[in-house]
Design an enzyme around this catalytic site. Structure first.
Site, PDB file in Angstrom:
ATOM      1  CB  VAL A  39      -1.268   0.619   1.369  1.00  0.00           C
ATOM      2  CG1 VAL A  39      -1.823   1.043   1.541  1.00  0.00           C
ATOM      3  CG2 VAL A  39      -1.927  -1.629   0.832  1.00  0.00           C
ATOM      4  CB  VAL A  60       6.309  12.596  -0.035  1.00  0.00           C
ATOM      5  CG1 VAL A  60       6.181  10.904   1.166  1.00  0.00           C
ATOM      6  CG2 VAL A  60       4.496  12.208  -0.367  1.00  0.00           C
ATOM      7  CE  LYS A 141      -8.064  -5.390   5.224  1.00  0.00           C
ATOM      8  NZ  LYS A 141      -7.459  -6.070   4.357  1.00  0.00           N
ATOM      9  CD  GLU A 165     -13.380   5.628  -0.013  1.00  0.00           C
ATOM     10  OE1 GLU A 165     -14.070   5.747  -0.298  1.00  0.00           O
ATOM     11  OE2 GLU A 165     -13.853   3.718   0.115  1.00  0.00           O
ATOM     12  CD  GLU A 225      -0.602 -11.988   2.855  1.00  0.00           C
ATOM     13  OE1 GLU A 225       0.602 -11.906   2.665  1.00  0.00           O
ATOM     14  OE2 GLU A 225      -1.052 -10.549   2.503  1.00  0.00           O
ATOM     15  CG  ASP A 236      -9.709  -9.515   4.932  1.00  0.00           C
ATOM     16  OD1 ASP A 236      -8.979  -8.505   5.338  1.00  0.00           O
ATOM     17  OD2 ASP A 236     -10.410  -9.221   3.942  1.00  0.00           O
ATOM     18  CE  LYS A 240     -11.183  -6.466   3.229  1.00  0.00           C
ATOM     19  NZ  LYS A 240     -10.797  -7.885   2.023  1.00  0.00           N
ATOM     20  N   GLY A 345      -4.544  -4.414  -3.904  1.00  0.00           N
ATOM     21  CA  GLY A 345      -3.751  -4.288  -4.031  1.00  0.00           C
ATOM     22  C   GLY A 345      -2.518  -2.939  -4.519  1.00  0.00           C
TER      23      GLY A 345
HETATM   24  N1  LIG Z   1      -2.237  -5.165   0.661  1.00  0.00           N
HETATM   25  C1  LIG Z   1      -3.368  -4.328  -0.155  1.00  0.00           C
HETATM   26  O1  LIG Z   1      -4.613  -4.174  -0.693  1.00  0.00           O
HETATM   27  C2  LIG Z   1      -4.442  -3.970   0.899  1.00  0.00           C
HETATM   28  C3  LIG Z   1      -5.954  -3.332   0.989  1.00  0.00           C
HETATM   29  C4  LIG Z   1      -6.448  -2.904   1.888  1.00  0.00           C
HETATM   30  C5  LIG Z   1      -6.084  -2.670   2.856  1.00  0.00           C
HETATM   31  N2  LIG Z   1      -4.758  -3.015   3.023  1.00  0.00           N
HETATM   32  C6  LIG Z   1      -3.925  -2.671   4.716  1.00  0.00           C
HETATM   33  O2  LIG Z   1      -3.168  -1.834   4.115  1.00  0.00           O
HETATM   34  C7  LIG Z   1      -2.037  -2.565   5.286  1.00  0.00           C
HETATM   35  C8  LIG Z   1      -0.328  -2.776   4.867  1.00  0.00           C
HETATM   36  O3  LIG Z   1      -1.201  -3.322   4.368  1.00  0.00           O
HETATM   37  P1  LIG Z   1       0.151  -4.193   2.984  1.00  0.00           P
HETATM   38  O4  LIG Z   1       0.036  -4.989   2.120  1.00  0.00           O
HETATM   39  O5  LIG Z   1       1.156  -2.689   2.488  1.00  0.00           O
HETATM   40  O6  LIG Z   1       1.376  -4.777   3.927  1.00  0.00           O
HETATM   41  P2  LIG Z   1       2.625  -4.611   3.612  1.00  0.00           P
HETATM   42  O7  LIG Z   1       3.263  -5.595   2.497  1.00  0.00           O
HETATM   43  O8  LIG Z   1       3.509  -5.904   4.522  1.00  0.00           O
HETATM   44  O9  LIG Z   1       3.694  -3.713   4.328  1.00  0.00           O
HETATM   45  C9  LIG Z   1       3.400  -3.396   5.498  1.00  0.00           C
HETATM   46  C10 LIG Z   1       4.417  -2.470   5.552  1.00  0.00           C
HETATM   47  O10 LIG Z   1       4.609  -2.281   7.156  1.00  0.00           O
HETATM   48  C11 LIG Z   1       5.929  -1.504   7.872  1.00  0.00           C
HETATM   49  N3  LIG Z   1       5.842  -1.655   9.091  1.00  0.00           N
HETATM   50  C12 LIG Z   1       5.301  -2.532   9.990  1.00  0.00           C
HETATM   51  N4  LIG Z   1       5.574  -1.719  11.400  1.00  0.00           N
HETATM   52  C13 LIG Z   1       6.287  -0.894  11.194  1.00  0.00           C
HETATM   53  C14 LIG Z   1       6.524   0.241  12.299  1.00  0.00           C
HETATM   54  N5  LIG Z   1       7.027   0.179  13.257  1.00  0.00           N
HETATM   55  N6  LIG Z   1       7.039   1.480  11.973  1.00  0.00           N
HETATM   56  C15 LIG Z   1       7.539   1.604  10.258  1.00  0.00           C
HETATM   57  N7  LIG Z   1       6.652   0.772   8.918  1.00  0.00           N
HETATM   58  C16 LIG Z   1       6.385  -0.375   9.979  1.00  0.00           C
HETATM   59  C17 LIG Z   1       6.438  -2.650   7.360  1.00  0.00           C
HETATM   60  O11 LIG Z   1       7.772  -2.515   6.583  1.00  0.00           O
HETATM   61  P3  LIG Z   1       9.205  -2.984   7.033  1.00  0.00           P
HETATM   62  O12 LIG Z   1       9.214  -3.108   5.203  1.00  0.00           O
HETATM   63  O13 LIG Z   1      10.276  -1.634   7.025  1.00  0.00           O
HETATM   64  O14 LIG Z   1       8.907  -4.247   7.704  1.00  0.00           O
HETATM   65  C18 LIG Z   1       5.713  -2.679   5.514  1.00  0.00           C
HETATM   66  O15 LIG Z   1       6.380  -1.925   4.961  1.00  0.00           O
HETATM   67  C19 LIG Z   1      -2.807  -3.552   6.175  1.00  0.00           C
HETATM   68  O16 LIG Z   1      -3.271  -2.968   7.381  1.00  0.00           O
HETATM   69  C20 LIG Z   1      -4.093  -4.049   5.492  1.00  0.00           C
HETATM   70  O17 LIG Z   1      -4.878  -4.630   5.867  1.00  0.00           O
HETATM   71  C21 LIG Z   1      -4.079  -3.629   2.271  1.00  0.00           C
END
Ligand SMILES: NC(=O)c1ccc[n+]([C@@H]2O[C@H](COP(=O)([O-])OP(=O)(O)OC[C@H]3O[C@@H](n4cnc5c(N)ncnc54)[C@H](OP(=O)(O)O)[C@@H]3O)[C@@H](O)[C@H]2O)c1
Length: 475
Positions: A39, A60, A141, A165, A225, A236, A240, A345
């Protein structure tokens, strides 16, 4: 929507001061993005490649990561995102000092999450940022579902905007639709395909794959995953659904209020075969199984469930395949609407967060706080629901009397059977080379169905866990 004029003189004054100190500060909204996963990267890609950079007015300042030395599948060289030569953000592992407690940051964008530990960290950042007078955008979420009214109250108290959102169905603008468009209508039903992984797996099963093969493919394609538990067991989707229910019905619903949560992990190929082949022919209408989140208002009570259910081709969600999400809203006055699109995504979810940032930017410029904050309704939650559907019960052996024993159990619990279907020969799946029967029932109370299932499970005529699949009808 309540529009609360921003009365905080100090904050207004701060902006003015900043204006004086730094000419750009009113027309440049300063952002601290936390998390550079899927994200976070989506957000950054857009923010450094805006459609119209001359008018953009957003900077940013920092990108927070957990570990600067961590090996990533992409380079952390931020230049890779920068298509329009905008000023570069600074990468930091000192999130508290550089972002949360930094008076030079206006908006904190939280893209942290993915496991329980990260969710905890994300909540700390959200709360800390709001208490420090920063506007917040989050995609988390789990945190929003569990703390929506509390975080909204905190945001209102601190006179900042909170947006989420991206937390529900990624790129589909469903939060805005509920908050801004359907706010004035009485919502009667919401039914959605709100977990892309489950939908992808079920789509593949309808193409002839077993559950295990379909899950493997979903993992290979990056839709699931390595640990898909929360996607396939309904957890999950429940988060939502809780957010959608809270906003649509202006009440406080948490995931634990959803008492009926069933995943797709018990669906077998023969359930799909029955629905796709037999039921469709029998009713002369195509039918499929979908994983649905459903909220219905009945006599001023709410019924909430996450279930696999079969739907006909008349259902608005029928053609929603693969990892796509879709949500149908039934408004008493406005009618039936379906929103469909990528539910996850990097780019679609990142774009949802960017839109929240831009919306907040407008609010900052106008000096208003506009949070959805109507959670005052109370509803009794229904838990003795009614439904119709079919039971799949595997027989342990070929012997006379098995059917009779099964139907007796149904009758004992007052359930009317309208059809029994036997599969043509053995339908095998993995080691489960046993004979399933499909027993369709008329509409009945769930408590009677549950009592029947409990008795059937331990009966001699049944092998393993019998499953009950409901039908969903929107019209
Ligand atoms: N992926 C999707 O399509 C999607 C869709 C809707 C909602 N979401 C939500 O969006 C959020 C992020 O999802 P994602 O898919 O992007 O997850 P992700 O790819 O696993 O990325 C999570 C990120 O959080 C970072 N993080 C964890 N602890 C941290 C800290 N203490 N300080 C700074 N950064 C930290 C991690 O950093 P490091 O890499 O340095 O460990 C990683 O880059 C989640 O809550 C998810 O439920 C995701």
């Amino acid at each position: 929507m309540k529009m609360v004029k921003m009365m905080d003189k100090t904050r207004t004054h701060n902006y003015k001061n900043n204006n004086k100190m730094k000419k750009t500060s009113m027309d440049k909204i300063r952002i601290g993005l936390i998390g550079l996963g899927n994200v976070g990267r989506g957000v950054l890609t857009y923010m450094l490649n805006p459609l119209d950079s001359s008018k953009f007015g957003y900077q940013v300042e920092y990108v927070g990561i957990s570990n600067g030395n961590k090996r990533r599948d992409f380079t952390t060289d931020l230049n890779q995102f920068n298509g329009k030569n905008l000023p570069m953000p600074k990468l930091t592992t000192n999130v508290l000092e550089d972002i949360i407690n930094n008076p030079e940051i206006d908006v904190v964008v939280d893209a942290v999450g993915g496991n329980a530990e990260y969710d905890k960290t994300s909540l700390t950042y959200i709360v800390g940022a709001i208490e420090n007078g920063k506007h917040v955008v989050t995609a988390n979420k789990n945190n929003i579902a569990r703390n929506l009214s509390r975080l909204t109250a905190l945001a209102n108290k601190n006179k900042v905007n909170l947006r989420y959102e991206g937390a529900v169905c990624g790129g589909i603008p469903i939060i805005r639709a509920l908050n801004n468009y359907f706010f004035n209508d009485e919502i009667l039903k919401i039914v959605g395909i709100i977990n892309g992984t489950s939908n992808y797996i079920l789509t593949k099963m309808h193409e002839g794959k077993t559950y295990e093969e379909a899950l493997g493919e979903a993992q290979k394609e990056g839709y699931a995953e390595a640990d898909p538990t929360n996607d396939v067991n309904g957890t999950d989707a429940a988060s939502k659904l809780a957010i959608l229910a809270s906003l649509a019905f202006k009440t406080e619903i948490k995931p634990e209020n959803i008492t009926l949560i069933e995943g797709i992990d018990r669906i077998k190929s023969y359930d799909v075969f029955y629905v796709k082949e037999h039921l469709s022919k029998f009713r002369d209408q195509a039918h499929i199984i979908k994983s649905l989140g459903i909220i219905e208002k009945k006599d001023n009570k709410l019924e909430l469930k996450v279930i696999p259910a079969f739907i006909s081709e008349q259902h608005p969600l029928y053609g929603t395949n693969g990892a796509i999400n879709a949500i149908t809203i039934v408004g008493k006055f406005s009618g039936i609407y379906t929103f469909k699109g990528p539910g996850a995504g990097s780019a679609p979810t990142g774009f949802a967060l960017v839109n929240d940032i831009l919306d907040i930017g407008e609010r900052i410029k106008q000096g208003v706080v506009a949070n959805f904050s109507s959670f005052e309704n109370t509803y009794e939650l229904l838990n003795k629901m009614e439904s119709s559907g079919f039971v799949r019960s595997v027989s342990p052996e070929h012997r006379n009397g098995v059917f009779g024993e099964k139907t007796k159990i149904f009758a004992k619990h007052g359930l009317d059977i309208y059809q029994i279907y036997n599969f043509p020969g053995h339908m095998t799946e993995g080691d489960d080379a046993l004979l399933p029967d499909i027993i369709s029932i008329e509409r009945a109370k769930e408590e009677n169905i549950n009592a029947m299932l409990k008795e059937l499970k331990s009966a001699r005529c049944n092998h393993g866990e019998p499953i009950y699949l409901r039908e969903d009808l929107v019209f």
